[in-house]
Write a protein that holds these residues in place. Structure first.
Motif, PDB file in Angstrom:
ATOM      1  N   LYS A   1      18.984  -0.272   5.638  1.00 44.96           N
ATOM      2  CA  LYS A   1      18.736   0.287   4.755  1.00 44.96           C
ATOM      3  C   LYS A   1      17.888  -0.276   3.822  1.00 44.96           C
ATOM      4  O   LYS A   1      16.912   0.456   3.307  1.00 44.96           O
ATOM      5  CB  LYS A   1      20.023   0.339   3.852  1.00 44.96           C
ATOM      6  CG  LYS A   1      20.864   1.710   3.593  1.00 44.96           C
ATOM      7  CD  LYS A   1      21.939   1.876   2.858  1.00 44.96           C
ATOM      8  CE  LYS A   1      23.300   1.394   3.686  1.00 44.96           C
ATOM      9  NZ  LYS A   1      24.469   1.023   3.083  1.00 44.96           N
ATOM     10  N   GLN A   2      17.730  -1.549   3.913  1.00 45.87           N
ATOM     11  CA  GLN A   2      16.572  -2.446   2.989  1.00 45.87           C
ATOM     12  C   GLN A   2      15.313  -2.079   3.600  1.00 45.87           C
ATOM     13  O   GLN A   2      14.426  -2.037   3.022  1.00 45.87           O
ATOM     14  CB  GLN A   2      16.961  -3.780   3.053  1.00 45.87           C
ATOM     15  CG  GLN A   2      18.120  -4.106   1.951  1.00 45.87           C
ATOM     16  CD  GLN A   2      19.081  -5.309   2.158  1.00 45.87           C
ATOM     17  OE1 GLN A   2      18.695  -6.071   2.958  1.00 45.87           O
ATOM     18  NE2 GLN A   2      19.572  -5.862   1.249  1.00 45.87           N
ATOM     19  N   LEU A   3      15.360  -1.982   5.154  1.00 44.86           N
ATOM     20  CA  LEU A   3      13.869  -1.612   5.748  1.00 44.86           C
ATOM     21  C   LEU A   3      13.435  -0.457   5.488  1.00 44.86           C
ATOM     22  O   LEU A   3      12.272  -0.463   4.987  1.00 44.86           O
ATOM     23  CB  LEU A   3      14.120  -1.688   7.406  1.00 44.86           C
ATOM     24  CG  LEU A   3      13.035  -1.244   7.903  1.00 44.86           C
ATOM     25  CD1 LEU A   3      12.030  -2.648   7.963  1.00 44.86           C
ATOM     26  CD2 LEU A   3      13.608  -1.198   9.563  1.00 44.86           C
ATOM     27  N   PHE A   4      14.498   0.518   5.069  1.00 41.78           N
ATOM     28  CA  PHE A   4      14.106   2.020   4.678  1.00 41.78           C
ATOM     29  C   PHE A   4      13.313   1.764   3.154  1.00 41.78           C
ATOM     30  O   PHE A   4      12.191   2.256   3.100  1.00 41.78           O
ATOM     31  CB  PHE A   4      15.193   3.007   4.671  1.00 41.78           C
ATOM     32  CG  PHE A   4      14.904   4.203   4.137  1.00 41.78           C
ATOM     33  CD1 PHE A   4      14.305   5.197   4.780  1.00 41.78           C
ATOM     34  CD2 PHE A   4      15.320   4.406   2.863  1.00 41.78           C
ATOM     35  CE1 PHE A   4      13.976   6.282   4.396  1.00 41.78           C
ATOM     36  CE2 PHE A   4      14.900   5.608   2.301  1.00 41.78           C
ATOM     37  CZ  PHE A   4      14.178   6.546   3.050  1.00 41.78           C
ATOM     38  N   ALA A   5      13.933   0.961   2.476  1.00 41.27           N
ATOM     39  CA  ALA A   5      13.752   0.801   1.145  1.00 41.27           C
ATOM     40  C   ALA A   5      12.319   0.296   0.997  1.00 41.27           C
ATOM     41  O   ALA A   5      11.337   0.665   0.127  1.00 41.27           O
ATOM     42  CB  ALA A   5      14.529   0.058   0.368  1.00 41.27           C
ATOM     43  N   ILE A   6      11.972  -0.902   1.914  1.00 45.16           N
ATOM     44  CA  ILE A   6      10.795  -1.673   2.106  1.00 45.16           C
ATOM     45  C   ILE A   6       9.558  -0.540   2.207  1.00 45.16           C
ATOM     46  O   ILE A   6       8.652  -0.482   1.637  1.00 45.16           O
ATOM     47  CB  ILE A   6      10.797  -2.888   2.520  1.00 45.16           C
ATOM     48  CG1 ILE A   6      11.675  -3.729   2.184  1.00 45.16           C
ATOM     49  CG2 ILE A   6       9.482  -3.202   2.694  1.00 45.16           C
ATOM     50  CD1 ILE A   6      12.258  -5.253   2.688  1.00 45.16           C
TER      51      ILE A   6
END
Lengths: 533, 369, 368
Positions: C13-18
């Motif tokens: 999810k954080q990868l998506f956000a970044i």
């Protein structure tokens, strides 16, 4: 941050090198001897000039007449127990109960097993333990020619009645609050969770005070390593006195320099019980009604037990209002500063004229004006909080009305600013957790400074800095912003929103929690993705 | 490391302490509410810039201040006005720009530049051409003691809502002037006879950025019909106020226009369809009963009237102004791109064939029958 | 696991956000100007195509990274090319990142300067942002991930407001004729559009930091989703601004999106821009901080001092000077083109070379 903690722990923690021994023991070994007089003497030396220690010597008619002594701290023992159950039973013994001769140790055992009518009796040989027990209100019983003593549980002292905590009142919900006695507090929690998995461990803190610190958790819900970590950190406390949970808080939290509280405190048993069921650990310190709960997340500080007692829509609405008030409290005044001294074009046309009119004649720049008003407000708040009820209220009214009114009339501040300052002050008190309002006010001043220098850009960068800071915070390995960052859909149900209880099938995510389901068969709606392992 | 931290903290302090480069206190500002452009009276090569601002001091004799000065450009005029003011001039609240007719005829785009560049000025600022001098407008003593700029803005807003005029903002103007195939218009106002109020029912027609004429009263309404802004408004068809004659007022509640374009034999054909829907709001007959017959009659009468007016306005635009203020060119660009590329629309527009089709539907007849 | 300050990893999810914020940030406010300049009213098709090119390249990178699941690009080149030769791609990558960061920083700073603080020295703005970036990067990728995740939530909540002007002022004739500029022009426009999607290369660095129990498939899903969402959003913004302004008028604006939002007028609040300013600043900050962090990490890995806390401070100095280099926005734009053309080709060539070599030498992957 955790590294920091280790560093501090290393610097402060020293293993206990028999501190009691250094203080008490005059010479010789530390255990009791067969010499009855010597034992008493040694204790009398230790308790020299302690007039509240009572040495009650008497004789017991057993197989022969035996000298005995009861040692206790006057005021900390329950007189009824002492008189009716200890003295009466000991003195009522007649010789015919003891036909044949016994060894001293047998006598003690018989007394313990047959005669003394007290619930909890321990046998003890160690001097220091005895001293500690006397100090915590136990009755010590020693017999002639015997190197063992009995510790009789006769604790009982004047305690405050259980009533509703002033700081966390609710309209609906239980009205009981913690008191200063550790045992009453643990009982209050036990009464809410009747489960053998509710565990209670006690450690001692404070070199001089020897305060009992209890750790409560629910086994199976609370991760094992969290318990270990809390215990480990509690043992690093190296203070001479622990009077309040605030003392230990500073030792166990991860980021001492952060303005945000990282340990949740409460005086409400229902709140503690609720948190225990979410896999948290309660730390209860003897002598204070304030119980600490770790690990803490920011969202918790915005929750009140009442959210769950009231209807779900209002629970959610109140949560959202609190979130808004968090933003307002931090940003309102600085937004005014930014708008009035930087981005005048963004003030709505209808308002800009009235703002400008009120600003005419005010000698300070907006930044100073705002800081001045905020400081006045802080003064009023600080003054009224320490004073007893009625005077405190007077100060509040005088401060709010008179100073506000006259500042406006004297053209020291514009009335609109006064309104905004008041709004941001009120917003900071909406948050149920009182300590949070300190951090909010701290942030507010930073925000005002930045807004006075850079306008909206300043507000934005301080907010960014604030958010970064919140992201870096961790409380016992749990991200401070758990639920939002790392983001978990399932945790939203009890952070920003308060969904109906029947929808809260799973507990909030805590890494490594085993028993995640609140309800039977609620499994399945939990994400595997725990954020970051 | 400690040194580095110290450096960071010190630099932060320095930033904060030496800061406030951009801060100007609100009360030290001359909040420009309205702006006026004229040709300078003494030197026709210069422009006269007038800035009007509300006065913020309590007990000031006048609720607003207007200052004028001349220069070669808006910025120079602003500088010259600044010379007379103890306040900083703040354009962020500019609500209306008034240009005198003479000035508008010389072309305004190059002067608009400074306003377009200023990010603080909103895109909802009204753009108005006035018949007289823009300078005099700010001394207007309106009975309600409103700020002239506020009065003007509200006047345009309210009238535009009722379909009497169009309130043209910077957004509309810039869009029309920058996109090929459309010419801009602006609101046009006249002072009323007693010089206390304005008449807002007008539109100034531009060709490129030069004003070349105006549409008044019913023409404005017809213009609104053509561009499809006919949510509100009334049309009265009448003969006379004498007994025996009557008039019907048609109040349209919804409606719109559709434009279809075609090239037939290399000639542009525009099919304009105006649809109006509404009810009768007034019927001044001797026997004021409205029945089917009257409605039918009224529909025909209104249709004819609207058609006549629309055609008149289109012809005026084609023949008199030679300016495509309706944006028909956009359709040719969009749907007949080859034709668009090979022809100069500015030359073709006056010759284009416009077929107007008006449909009026009277839905309700009010609460009386 | 709970107790130890977790390993420096991020969730999908954080990868998506970044990726989302990095991709979104680049050209967020000016993309419609950059592309309509070339592709006129068909700019939105070009934007979509640009996103598509990036999408394809991203998937190629993903395929390649799968062969070395626990290594960053720099470590891969070390392994493939050897200890000394392997530094060269890393250094090229670092230089590229420095330029890229400086440029996106400059775009942010110039926007702040033009819109909010015209008189404040630009250095102060640069330094204040750099300080925040240093603060964030010091704490590692874990905190970066959390921060980006939170900003993404805020941005996604605020973004719907920016759709409104389209629904109020749209005029579809301005978009006609669709495809009228010709295939060649559209393709030409796809190139600058592709540059605005260039931050997809961050996967080269981020890939090994995604948590281990996330399968390759999940990473592919997250990164593809991010590029898809951003492509749609950017296409919409270009489409919307053309429909509202027309391609000619867009050329007047340096920041068409800001002008576009400025059209919104609500009663009483009047200027909605104000709220949007915060949103932009949040978004642009988090967009630039990703490249800053990557520059940071690359520098650490090139000189093998991973985990050194003060790399950010050192990296910030060249970035500061590079940012200062671009004195005005026009220069910055041409610089953007130049860099886009030269550096991206160099970069792509380097990447292709390294991976090509790894295939030839049969290193990495399951069979190595």
């Amino acid at each position: 941050m955790f590294k920091n903690f280790l560093k501090r722990a290393k610097a402060r923690f020293q293993p206990d090198k028999g501190l009691i021994a250094d203080t008490y023991v005059v010479e010789g070994e530390s255990s009791l001897t067969h010499d009855f007089r010597d034992n008493i003497c040694r204790l009398q030396i230790i308790f020299k000039d302690c007039s509240d220690i009572v040495f009650r010597e008497f004789e017991i008619q057993m197989d022969k007449q035996v000298s005995a002594v009861l040692i206790y701290l006057d005021g900390m023992v329950d007189r009824v127990t002492l008189h009716n159950h200890v003295m009466r039973s000991l003195m009522g013994i007649s010789k015919k109960d003891y036909p044949q001769e016994l060894s001293p140790l047998h006598r003690l055992n018989r007394l313990k097993n047959i005669d003394i009518m007290v619930g909890e009796i321990k046998e003890e040989q160690d001097m220091y333990t005895l001293v500690n027990n006397i100090l915590s209100g136990e009755i010590i019983f020693m017999l002639d020619d015997c190197d063992h003593a009995l510790i009789l549980n006769g604790r009982g002292w004047q305690a405050r009645a259980i009533n509703e905590p002033d700081t966390e009142t609710v309209v609906r919900g239980p009205k009981e609050g913690f008191v200063e006695t550790l045992r009453s507090n643990t009982t209050l929690i036990r009464r809410k969770i009747k489960d053998p998995n509710l565990k209670l461990k006690v450690v001692q803190g404070g070199k001089k005070t020897n305060t009992d610190i209890a750790i409560m958790y629910v086994q199976g819900i609370c991760p094992e390593d969290l318990i270990e970590e809390v215990e480990k950190r509690l043992k690093t406390i190296n203070l001479d006195g622990v009077f309040e949970s605030g003392y230990i808080e500073e030792f166990i939290e991860d980021n001492p320099y952060s303005p945000f509280p990282q340990v949740q405190i409460t005086e409400r048993p229902d709140k503690v019980a609720g948190n225990l069921l979410e896999g948290k650990i309660a730390i209860i310190v003897d002598g204070t009604p304030v119980v600490s709960i770790v690990p803490a997340t920011l969202a918790q500080f915005y929750q009140s037990p009442e959210d769950y007692y009231e209807r779900t829509i209002f629970g959610t609405a109140v949560r959202i209002i609190r979130l808004l008030s968090f933003i307002t409290s931090v940003t309102a005044t600085s937004l005014y500063v930014a708008l009035v001294s930087f981005h005048q074009h963004l003030i709505p046309g209808e308002i800009v004229l009235s703002v400008a009119e009120t600003r005419v004649g005010v000698p300070f720049p907006t930044l100073l004006e705002a800081v001045f008003m905020e400081i006045v407000l802080e003064l009023v708040r600080e003054a009224s909080i320490r004073l007893p009820g009625s005077i405190g209220q007077t100060i509040g009214i005088v401060g709010a009305l008179v100073i506000g009114q006259s500042a406006v009339e004297a053209k020291l501040a514009s009335p609109i600013l006064v309104i905004i300052v008041a709004i941001s002050a009120i917003s900071s008190y909406v948050i149920p957790h009182f300590s949070t309002s300190y951090s909010l006010r701290f942030m507010r001043f930073m925000m005002i400074g930045a807004a006075g220098t850079f306008g909206a850009y300043g507000i934005a960068i301080v907010w960014i800095g604030l958010l970064i800071h919140l992201c870096t915070l961790e409380s016992f390995g749990q991200p401070y912003l758990a639920g939002v960052a790392p983001f978990r859909w399932t945790d939203l149900k009890d952070t920003i929103f308060r969904v109906p209880l029947w929808m809260m099938g799973t507990r909030p995510t805590v890494p490594d929690m085993k028993d995640i389901d609140r309800m039977l068969g609620a499994k399945g709606d939990r994400e595997d993705d725990n954020g970051e392992g | 490391m400690r040194v580095l931290k110290l450096v960071i903290i010190l630099s932060l302090f320095l930033i904060v302490l030496s800061g406030c480069w951009d801060s100007v206190e609100l009360e030290e500002q001359f909040l420009v509410w309205g702006m006026g452009w004229d040709i300078d009276e003494e030197n026709p090569n210069l422009m006269t810039l007038t800035l009007s601002a509300p006065s913020t001091t309590e007990g000031a004799p006048e609720p607003y201040i207007a200052v004028s000065s001349s220069g070669y450009s808006v910025e120079e005029g602003r500088k010259n006005i600044q010379k007379q003011l103890q306040y900083t001039i703040e354009m962020g609240h500019l609500r209306v720009l008034v240009i005198s007719e003479d000035f508008a005829k010389q072309g305004i785009l190059k002067f608009m530049d400074s306003l377009g560049r200023n990010p603080r000025i909103g895109r909802e600022t009204k753009l108005v051409v006035t018949a007289g001098k823009a300078k005099d407008l700010w001394d207007l003593e309106h009975p309600s003691n409103l700020l002239p700029a506020d009065y003007l803005v509200e006047l345009l807003k309210v009238n535009a809502k009722q379909g009497i005029t169009a309130d043209i903002t910077f957004r509309d103007f810039f869009e029309a002037i920058s996109n090929e195939g459309q010419e801009p218009v602006t609101s046009f106002i006249r002072m009323s006879k007693d010089a206390k109020m304005f008449n807002a029912a007008g539109l100034a027609v531009f060709k490129e950025d030069k004003m070349i004429g105006k549409l008044m009263d019913i023409e404005v309404q017809a213009f609104q019909f053509i561009i499809g802004k006919c949510k509100n408004g009334t049309i009265t068809v009448g003969e006379s106020t004498k007994p025996g004659s009557n008039s019907i007022t048609f109040c349209h509640r919804r409606g719109g226009s559709k434009v279809k374009t075609e090239i037939i034999n290399g000639e542009p054909h525009i099919y304009l369809k105006v649809e109006l829907e509404g009810d009768i709001s007034e019927y001044t007959a001797d026997k004021p009963t409205v029945d089917e017959e009257v409605i039918e009659k009224a529909e025909t009468a209104v249709t004819l009237r609207v058609k006549k007016e629309v055609e008149k306005v289109i012809e005026k635009a084609q023949k008199e102004f030679e300016s495509d203020i309706f944006g028909f060119g956009l359709y040719f660009k969009a749907y007949h791109n080859n034709y668009w590329k090979s022809h100069d629309w500015a030359k073709e527009f006056p010759e284009a064939n416009v077929h107007v089709d008006v449909r009026v539907k009277i839905r309700r007849i009010g609460i009386e029958s | 696991m709970t107790m130890v300050r977790g390993k420096q990893i991020i969730s999908t999810k954080q990868l998506f956000a970044i990726l989302f914020l990095g991709l979104m940030n680049h050209g967020y406010v000016s993309i419609s100007r950059w592309i309509t300049e070339v592709a006129h009213q068909d700019a939105w098709i070009s934007t979509f195509l640009g996103g598509f090119i990036a999408f394809v390249l991203l998937n190629i990178i993903l395929l390649l990274m799968k062969r070395f699941p626990d290594k960053t690009f720099i470590q891969i080149s070390d392994e493939v090319l050897g200890k000394y030769l392997g530094k060269i791609p890393g250094i090229i990558f670092l230089i590229f990142l420095l330029f890229f960061t400086a440029l996106s920083l400059y775009l942010l700073v110039s926007l702040v300067s033009a819109w909010l603080l015209p008189k404040t020295p630009i250095d102060v703005i640069i330094i204040s942002i750099l300080l925040l970036q240093i603060y964030l990067t010091r704490e590692g990728i874990k905190v970066l991930g959390r921060f980006q995740e939170m900003i993404m939530v805020i941005v996604l909540l605020g973004m719907p407001i920016t759709f409104l002007p389209y629904f109020i002022y749209q005029n579809h004739t301005l978009l006609m004729p669709i495809g009228g500029t010709g295939v060649v022009t559209i393709l030409k426009g796809a190139l600058p559009a592709f540059y605005t999607f260039f931050t997809f290369f961050s996967l080269l660095i981020l890939y090994p930091y995604v948590r281990k129990d996330a399968s390759h498939k999940e990473i592919v899903k997250a990164s593809n989703m991010s590029i898809l969402v951003v492509t749609i959003l950017k296409t919409f913004y270009v489409f919307g601004s053309i429909a509202v302004f027309g391609e000619k008028e867009i050329q007047f604006f340096l920041y068409p999106l800001l002008e576009y939002v400025k059209l919104l007028v609500f009663p009483v609040i009047e200027r909605v821009e104000f709220m949007m300013i915060f949103l932009w600043l949040f978004m642009m900050f988090s967009g630039t901080v990703t490249t800053f962090y990557m520059a940071n990490l690359t520098a650490e890995q090139v000189i093998n001092v991973e985990g050194y806390k003060n790399t950010g401070l050192i990296i910030a100095i060249p970035i500061y000077f590079l940012t200062r280099l671009s004195q005005n926005i026009a220069e910055s734009l041409s610089l953007f083109r130049l860099e886009g053309a030269v550096l991206s080709i160099v970069l792509l060539a380097t990447i292709a070379f390294v991976f090509g070599l790894s295939f030839i030498l049969q290193k990495g992957g399951e069979n190595a």
